[in-house]
Enzyme design. Structure first.
Site, PDB file in Angstrom:
ATOM      1  N   HIS A  97       6.121  -1.104  -6.402  1.00 16.64           N
ATOM      2  CA  HIS A  97       6.977   0.049  -6.092  1.00 16.64           C
ATOM      3  C   HIS A  97       8.437  -0.383  -6.029  1.00 16.64           C
ATOM      4  CE1 HIS A  97       3.284   2.064  -5.010  1.00 16.64           C
ATOM      5  NE2 HIS A  97       3.028   1.155  -4.096  1.00 16.64           N
ATOM      6  N   GLU A 115       4.895  -0.204   2.017  1.00 17.69           N
ATOM      7  CA  GLU A 115       3.633   0.229   2.615  1.00 17.69           C
ATOM      8  C   GLU A 115       3.001  -0.914   3.398  1.00 17.69           C
ATOM      9  OE1 GLU A 115       2.038   1.309  -1.252  1.00 17.69           O
ATOM     10  OE2 GLU A 115       0.544  -0.264  -1.096  1.00 17.69           O
ATOM     11  N   HIS A 172       0.936  -5.708  -6.169  1.00 17.40           N
ATOM     12  CA  HIS A 172      -0.223  -5.621  -5.284  1.00 17.40           C
ATOM     13  C   HIS A 172      -1.329  -4.766  -5.879  1.00 17.40           C
ATOM     14  CE1 HIS A 172       2.229  -2.066  -4.392  1.00 17.40           C
ATOM     15  NE2 HIS A 172       1.100  -1.464  -4.096  1.00 17.40           N
ATOM     16  N   ARG A 192       2.810   1.003 -12.743  1.00 17.80           N
ATOM     17  CA  ARG A 192       1.543   0.322 -13.005  1.00 17.80           C
ATOM     18  C   ARG A 192       1.790  -0.865 -13.931  1.00 17.80           C
ATOM     19  NH1 ARG A 192      -1.588   4.645 -14.732  1.00 17.80           N
ATOM     20  NH2 ARG A 192      -2.150   5.239 -12.621  1.00 17.80           N
TER      21      ARG A 192
HETATM   22 ZN    ZN Z   1       1.095   0.606  -3.449  1.00 16.41          ZN
END
Ligand code: ZN
Length: 315
Positions: A97, A115, A172, A192
């Protein structure tokens, strides 16, 4: 209006990597490929709904707009957090991200995403992908281009109770057999990197975002270690996993009774094990595994009674 905890009805999302594990939380899931429970969500792709009291039927996003005092009058054009429970029956795609600055410039003023994950349950020898082995951006680009995934990606074995902080810019992925509770910035900006060359139901590969992924990935990779703080309030054990610019996340482990005071703008509580009740101003509110409730700004003092584990997130 009476000040009370607000229980939320989650939104469920089917995913190609999903499964049926979310039934263990007592949920009525839409299919055997259910991947995500959006517990506290105020997003254009899903809104959790109040299911008790005078505000019953309102979406979290509507509450944020019309009842900001419940959230301690925190400023912002959107509710800042998103809480999900994920059932990875298969590996999730490898992603990264952007941070807020990058997302603002390149994704139409969107937010970036930082996150964190609490591992609720997992199969033995389950793994996640966290970080990479490239030394420079050139090497990162080269390894991606040459499909050197085994060499590039760092894998970590996980066990129930593990916690991972995943700042923006960290490559991740959640591996097969892992059920996690994820607290994150309320954003959907995901790049992605790799999808195991999987095809969807229509035989299509999902889109990759390699250029942007390489741009936003931190090189060399840093493992964001966190220092969990532990303390006790009566019969409640608290473990504070993280306190960062975006959120504070704690685990509450109650075995008996504890007198607490709500001093945050708001607290999002997800019950991940057991059951109990909140006692507040003479009223009693039962909770059980799979419940998600918000304690508003002026909630004040209350008792927690029971035998349960919860994840509590606040700003
Ligand atoms: Zn994520």
């Amino acid at each position: 209006m009476r000040t009370e905890p607000l229980f939320f009805e989650p939104v469920f999302k089917e995913r190609i990597w999903g499964g049926t594990e979310l039934t263990s939380f007592g949920y009525d899931i839409p299919s055997d490929k259910t991947g995500e429970c959006w517990a506290f969500a105020a997003h254009s792709n899903g809104q959790s709904i109040v299911k008790n009291g005078e505000l019953k039927g309102l979406a979290l996003g509507e509450l944020w707009e019309s009842h900001r005092s419940l959230f301690g009058n925190v400023e912002g054009d959107r509710f800042p957090l998103l809480t999900k429970i994920l059932d990875a029956n298969q590996d999730l795609s490898v992603q990264v991200h952007p941070n807020d600055e990058y997302a603002y410039l390149h994704e139409n003023k969107e937010l970036g995403k930082t996150e964190c994950w609490y591992v609720i349950d997992c199969k033995e020898s389950a793994e996640i992908i966290y970080g990479h082995n490239a030394k420079t951006k050139e090497e990162l680009a080269e390894m991606i281009e040459q499909d050197k995934w085994d060499e590039l990606l760092q894998r970590i074995k996980v066990k129930p109770g593990d916690f991972f902080f995943v700042p923006s810019g960290t490559i991740h992925a959640i591996g097969a057999g892992v059920t996690i509770l994820e607290t994150q910035q309320n954003s959907d900006t995901t790049y992605r990197v790799y999808d195991y060359n999987r095809k969807d139901a229509d035989g299509k590969l999902r889109e990759l975002h390699l250029e942007k992924s390489i741009e936003v990935t931190k090189v060399p990779s840093v493992h964001a270690t966190t220092n969990t703080q532990h303390w006790k309030v009566d019969d409640l054990k608290v473990a504070r996993f993280i306190e960062c610019h975006y959120f504070t996340v704690e685990k509450w482990d109650i075995n008996g009774t504890a007198r607490l005071k709500q001093e945050k703008p708001f607290i999002l509580v997800s019950v991940i094990k057991g059951n109990g009740k909140l006692i507040h101003e003479g009223n009693s509110y039962c909770f059980k595994k799979g419940d998600h409730f918000l304690l508003p700004a002026d909630f004040g003092e209350y008792d927690v009674v029971g035998d349960a584990e919860m994840i509590a997130a606040s700003l």
